[in-house]
Design a protein around this motif. Structure first.
Motif, PDB file in Angstrom:
ATOM      1  N   GLY A   1       7.432   9.686  -5.548  1.00 56.65           N
ATOM      2  CA  GLY A   1       7.906   8.592  -5.478  1.00 56.65           C
ATOM      3  C   GLY A   1       7.750   8.252  -4.197  1.00 56.65           C
ATOM      4  N   ARG A   2       8.214   6.824  -3.896  1.00 57.47           N
ATOM      5  CA  ARG A   2       8.203   6.306  -2.487  1.00 57.47           C
ATOM      6  C   ARG A   2       9.289   5.475  -2.477  1.00 57.47           C
ATOM      7  N   THR A   3       9.569   5.290  -1.106  1.00 59.31           N
ATOM      8  CA  THR A   3      10.607   4.329  -0.490  1.00 59.31           C
ATOM      9  C   THR A   3      10.110   3.751   0.823  1.00 59.31           C
ATOM     10  N   SER A   4      10.831   2.719   1.330  1.00 60.45           N
ATOM     11  CA  SER A   4      10.718   1.949   2.716  1.00 60.45           C
ATOM     12  C   SER A   4      11.860   2.239   3.323  1.00 60.45           C
ATOM     13  N   MET A   5      11.707   2.672   4.671  1.00 58.07           N
ATOM     14  CA  MET A   5      12.752   2.757   5.450  1.00 58.07           C
ATOM     15  C   MET A   5      12.588   2.381   6.876  1.00 58.07           C
ATOM     16  N   LYS A   6      13.719   2.012   7.614  1.00 62.87           N
ATOM     17  CA  LYS A   6      13.324   1.420   8.985  1.00 62.87           C
ATOM     18  C   LYS A   6      13.105   2.806   9.781  1.00 62.87           C
ATOM     19  N   LEU A   7      12.485   2.671  10.945  1.00 62.57           N
ATOM     20  CA  LEU A   7      12.157   3.616  11.840  1.00 62.57           C
ATOM     21  C   LEU A   7      13.526   4.550  12.395  1.00 62.57           C
ATOM     22  N   LYS A   8      14.282   3.714  12.685  1.00 60.84           N
ATOM     23  CA  LYS A   8      15.603   4.261  13.130  1.00 60.84           C
ATOM     24  C   LYS A   8      16.431   4.877  12.378  1.00 60.84           C
ATOM     25  N   ASP A   9      16.100   4.947  10.989  1.00 62.21           N
ATOM     26  CA  ASP A   9      16.671   5.732   9.711  1.00 62.21           C
ATOM     27  C   ASP A   9      15.816   7.046   9.483  1.00 62.21           C
ATOM     28  N   VAL A  10      14.703   6.829   9.782  1.00 59.65           N
ATOM     29  CA  VAL A  10      13.655   8.035   9.716  1.00 59.65           C
ATOM     30  C   VAL A  10      13.828   8.875  11.130  1.00 59.65           C
ATOM     31  N   LEU A  11      14.304   8.425  11.977  1.00 57.16           N
ATOM     32  CA  LEU A  11      14.620   9.148  13.020  1.00 57.16           C
ATOM     33  C   LEU A  11      15.794   9.808  12.976  1.00 57.16           C
ATOM     34  N   GLY A  12      16.756   9.268  12.283  1.00 57.15           N
ATOM     35  CA  GLY A  12      18.116   9.769  12.029  1.00 57.15           C
ATOM     36  C   GLY A  12      18.088  10.991  11.013  1.00 57.15           C
ATOM     37  N   LEU A  13      17.037  11.061  10.336  1.00 56.88           N
ATOM     38  CA  LEU A  13      16.846  12.218   9.281  1.00 56.88           C
ATOM     39  C   LEU A  13      17.161  13.485   9.697  1.00 56.88           C
ATOM     40  N   SER A  14      17.871  14.517   9.192  1.00 59.33           N
ATOM     41  CA  SER A  14      18.153  15.822   9.366  1.00 59.33           C
ATOM     42  C   SER A  14      17.946  16.807   8.335  1.00 59.33           C
ATOM     43  N   GLU A  15      18.119  18.133   8.484  1.00 56.69           N
ATOM     44  CA  GLU A  15      17.799  19.065   7.427  1.00 56.69           C
ATOM     45  C   GLU A  15      18.662  18.852   6.176  1.00 56.69           C
ATOM     46  N   GLU A  16      19.674  18.318   6.122  1.00 57.58           N
ATOM     47  CA  GLU A  16      20.401  17.963   4.856  1.00 57.58           C
ATOM     48  C   GLU A  16      20.519  16.559   4.524  1.00 57.58           C
ATOM     49  N   SER A  17      19.402  15.991   4.914  1.00 52.50           N
ATOM     50  CA  SER A  17      19.468  14.464   4.592  1.00 52.50           C
ATOM     51  C   SER A  17      18.881  14.133   3.063  1.00 52.50           C
ATOM     52  N   VAL A  18      19.107  13.249   2.639  1.00 52.83           N
ATOM     53  CA  VAL A  18      18.580  12.810   1.307  1.00 52.83           C
ATOM     54  C   VAL A  18      18.058  11.734   1.342  1.00 52.83           C
ATOM     55  N   VAL A  19      16.860  11.554   0.776  1.00 53.95           N
ATOM     56  CA  VAL A  19      16.144  10.051   0.807  1.00 53.95           C
ATOM     57  C   VAL A  19      15.890   9.966  -0.604  1.00 53.95           C
ATOM     58  N   MET A  20      16.482   8.743  -1.015  1.00 49.32           N
ATOM     59  CA  MET A  20      16.293   8.383  -2.452  1.00 49.32           C
ATOM     60  C   MET A  20      14.931   7.645  -2.645  1.00 49.32           C
ATOM     61  N   LEU A  21      14.290   7.814  -3.718  1.00 49.43           N
ATOM     62  CA  LEU A  21      13.045   7.397  -4.035  1.00 49.43           C
ATOM     63  C   LEU A  21      13.089   6.197  -4.842  1.00 49.43           C
ATOM     64  N   ASP A  22      11.853   5.627  -5.174  1.00 48.13           N
ATOM     65  CA  ASP A  22      11.946   4.475  -5.882  1.00 48.13           C
ATOM     66  C   ASP A  22      11.645   4.920  -7.476  1.00 48.13           C
ATOM     67  N   ARG A  23      11.338   6.116  -7.908  1.00 49.42           N
ATOM     68  CA  ARG A  23      11.192   6.702  -9.256  1.00 49.42           C
ATOM     69  C   ARG A  23      12.401   7.193  -9.811  1.00 49.42           C
ATOM     70  N   MET A  24      12.679   7.174 -11.137  1.00 46.60           N
ATOM     71  CA  MET A  24      13.717   7.584 -11.942  1.00 46.60           C
ATOM     72  C   MET A  24      13.425   8.842 -12.405  1.00 46.60           C
ATOM     73  N   THR A  25      14.414   9.755 -12.648  1.00 50.23           N
ATOM     74  CA  THR A  25      14.495  11.091 -12.896  1.00 50.23           C
ATOM     75  C   THR A  25      13.407  11.397 -14.249  1.00 50.23           C
TER      76      THR A  25
END
Length: 104
Positions: A23-47
């Protein structure tokens, strides 16, 4: 001496890159820089949607994840263009995927 290859047999040993896109997603750079080991990134694809299978960036099929032993694999469910439609690039198929989910 004349070189006469039979069909495309001479291309069978050419290496290509096969990728499977979850899947894919769009994020602002500040949100990418804020990712950590427990972060969850929601993608554009359904399960329940099939994953895109691409060779050198071109969509060739769709499939689903399987497990064999301790490794992931992919079961091909449909070939691109097999239903009479021309295969779209991943960026262009998003509206079609949404419409497909509405058929249920």
């Amino acid at each position: 001496m004349t070189f006469q290859p039979r069909g495309f047999d001479f291309l069978k040993d050419v290496d290509v890159r096969l990728t499977v896109e979850l899947g894919r997603t769009s994020m602002k750079l500040k949100d990418v820089l804020g990712l950590s080991e427990e972060s969850v990134v929601m993608l554009d694809r359904m399960t329940d949607e099939l994953l895109d299978v691409m060779v050198n960036g071109k969509l060739i099929a769709r499939g689903e994840v399987v497990a064999q032993g301790d490794r992931f694999g992919l079961r091909i469910v449909e070939l691109a263009g097999s239903d009479g439609e021309e295969a779209a690039s991943p960026e262009k198929k998003a509206p079609k995927a949404a419409a497909k989910g509405d058929e249920d």
